[in-house]
Scaffold this active site. Structure first.
Site, PDB file in Angstrom:
ATOM      1  N   TYR A   1      41.395  38.700  49.694  1.00  0.00           N
ATOM      2  CA  TYR A   1      42.701  39.889  48.958  1.00  0.00           C
ATOM      3  C   TYR A   1      41.301  40.886  50.358  1.00  0.00           C
ATOM      4  CZ  TYR A   1      44.697  38.695  45.084  1.00  0.00           C
ATOM      5  OH  TYR A   1      45.905  38.059  44.103  1.00  0.00           O
TER       6      TYR A   1
ATOM      7  N   PHE B   1      52.478  40.220  40.205  1.00  0.00           N
ATOM      8  CA  PHE B   1      53.575  41.364  40.915  1.00  0.00           C
ATOM      9  C   PHE B   1      54.263  41.467  39.577  1.00  0.00           C
ATOM     10  CE2 PHE B   1      53.945  38.107  44.666  1.00  0.00           C
ATOM     11  CZ  PHE B   1      52.844  39.075  45.583  1.00  0.00           C
ATOM     12  N   PRO B   2      53.555  42.289  38.388  1.00  0.00           N
ATOM     13  CA  PRO B   2      53.924  43.022  37.661  1.00  0.00           C
ATOM     14  C   PRO B   2      55.293  43.516  38.106  1.00  0.00           C
ATOM     15  CG  PRO B   2      51.984  43.114  37.844  1.00  0.00           C
ATOM     16  CD  PRO B   2      52.391  42.745  38.994  1.00  0.00           C
ATOM     17  N   LEU B   3      55.700  44.533  38.607  1.00  0.00           N
ATOM     18  CA  LEU B   3      56.301  45.503  39.146  1.00  0.00           C
ATOM     19  C   LEU B   3      57.468  44.425  40.269  1.00  0.00           C
ATOM     20  CD1 LEU B   3      54.400  49.119  39.250  1.00  0.00           C
ATOM     21  CD2 LEU B   3      56.228  48.120  37.265  1.00  0.00           C
ATOM     22  N   GLY B   4      57.144  43.552  40.495  1.00  0.00           N
ATOM     23  CA  GLY B   4      57.929  42.890  41.084  1.00  0.00           C
ATOM     24  C   GLY B   4      57.724  42.820  42.414  1.00  0.00           C
ATOM     25  N   GLY B   5      56.080  43.564  43.122  1.00  0.00           N
ATOM     26  CA  GLY B   5      55.502  42.643  44.111  1.00  0.00           C
ATOM     27  C   GLY B   5      56.386  42.885  45.629  1.00  0.00           C
TER      28      GLY B   5
ATOM     29  N   LEU C   1      63.388  46.606  40.515  1.00  0.00           N
ATOM     30  CA  LEU C   1      63.758  46.462  38.727  1.00  0.00           C
ATOM     31  C   LEU C   1      64.519  47.860  38.712  1.00  0.00           C
ATOM     32  CD1 LEU C   1      60.040  46.512  38.583  1.00  0.00           C
ATOM     33  CD2 LEU C   1      61.668  44.536  39.061  1.00  0.00           C
TER      34      LEU C   1
END
Length: 284
Positions: free
Chosen positions: A60, A212-216, A221
């Protein structure tokens, strides 16, 4: 809804953590590099808000490699507060142009040692073996690489092991070698292809930590049903998506990432969104 989960029987973490991927950069261009001072501020604020689980990786970095998430974590938080769990992952390597490719068994020890040095610790709390690039590499064996990580665990360099981007068969292959504490796969309200892997984790108390819990940025969403549920709770769509993830299973752990204090505070407020059975039915 239970707020905490126990990793490997001995590490208790809040089920809403923080992903460090967005700290060095918001994208792949030089213009996307972020101010390291802001990154350190975000990390300190995350801990103030109760985050005790940070997900990171040696790879990262900013596009030029000059700013690294691990370095920011050490600069902002070391000496680390009691109870803070830092998870990292190894496996992928990146060319100078930022193109990922799969590393070999020989690359794993140097990667673990790089994480130890950058984070300033003698032992890593949780190390995932990440396989593949984006999609799950079905049919690929991870045994030799996971055996190498298991050996580093026996040396005392790693406390717990995880796997990432795997299918159910690969998870079983890893578990036949050494205990698996957590699985990190792509999963969120708009993408549930890995539900079978999550079910396998839930059956045996293994944490399931979606990346990617929010779609990345790869999935939209903003569907009508999610927006309607969000409106009922006076919440944002991302907050509701995180609340859904936490409500979906007692073993799910969300690690939304950001380089913004405002966005961090919004994400952490998802803890206050309590979805009802009717909400969950609407989002089924």
């Amino acid at each position: 809804m239970t707020r905490d989960i126990r990793l490997g029987g001995d590490l208790v973490i809040d089920r809403l953590g923080f992903g460090a991927m967005r700290l060095p950069s918001g994208g792949h261009s030089a213009e996307s590099t972020r101010d390291p001072g802001t990154g350190r501020t975000v990390l300190r604020r995350a801990v103030e808000l109760g985050v005790n689980h940070i997900d990171t990786a040696d790879f990262y970095r900013s596009p030029d490699g000059g700013i690294r998430a691990n370095t920011l974590i050490r600069e902002a938080l070391h000496p680390y507060p009691d109870g803070l769990v830092i998870a990292t992952k190894v496996g992928p390597l990146f060319t100078p142009g930022g193109i990922p490719h799969q590393g070999t068994v020989a690359d794993l020890r140097p990667a673990v040692e790089a994480n130890l040095k950058e984070l300033g610790v003698d032992r890593l709390d949780l190390v995932y073996l990440r396989i593949g690039v984006m999609g799950v590499p079905h049919g690929e064996s991870l045994a030799e690489r996971f055996e190498a990580l298991a050996a580093l665990r026996e040396e005392g360099l790693i406390r717990h092991l995880g796997v990432s981007n795997v299918d159910a068969r690969q998870l079983a292959e890893a578990r036949a070698i050494a205990p698996v504490t957590a699985v990190q796969n792509n999963f969120h309200v708009a993408s549930r292809d890995d539900a079978a892997v999550l079910d396998a984790c839930a059956a045996d108390g293994i944490a399931f930590v979606p990346f990617f819990p929010l779609g990345g940025g790869r999935h939209d969403l903003s569907g009508d049903r999610l927006a309607a549920v969000a409106a009922r709770h006076g919440a944002t769509v991302p907050q509701t998506a995180l609340a859904w993830l936490l409500a979906y299973s007692p073993v799910t752990v969300a690690i939304p990432g950001t380089g913004s204090v405002r966005h961090l505070e919004e994400n952490m407020a998802a803890r206050t969104v309590e979805l009802t059975p009717a909400d969950l039915a609407d989002l089924a």
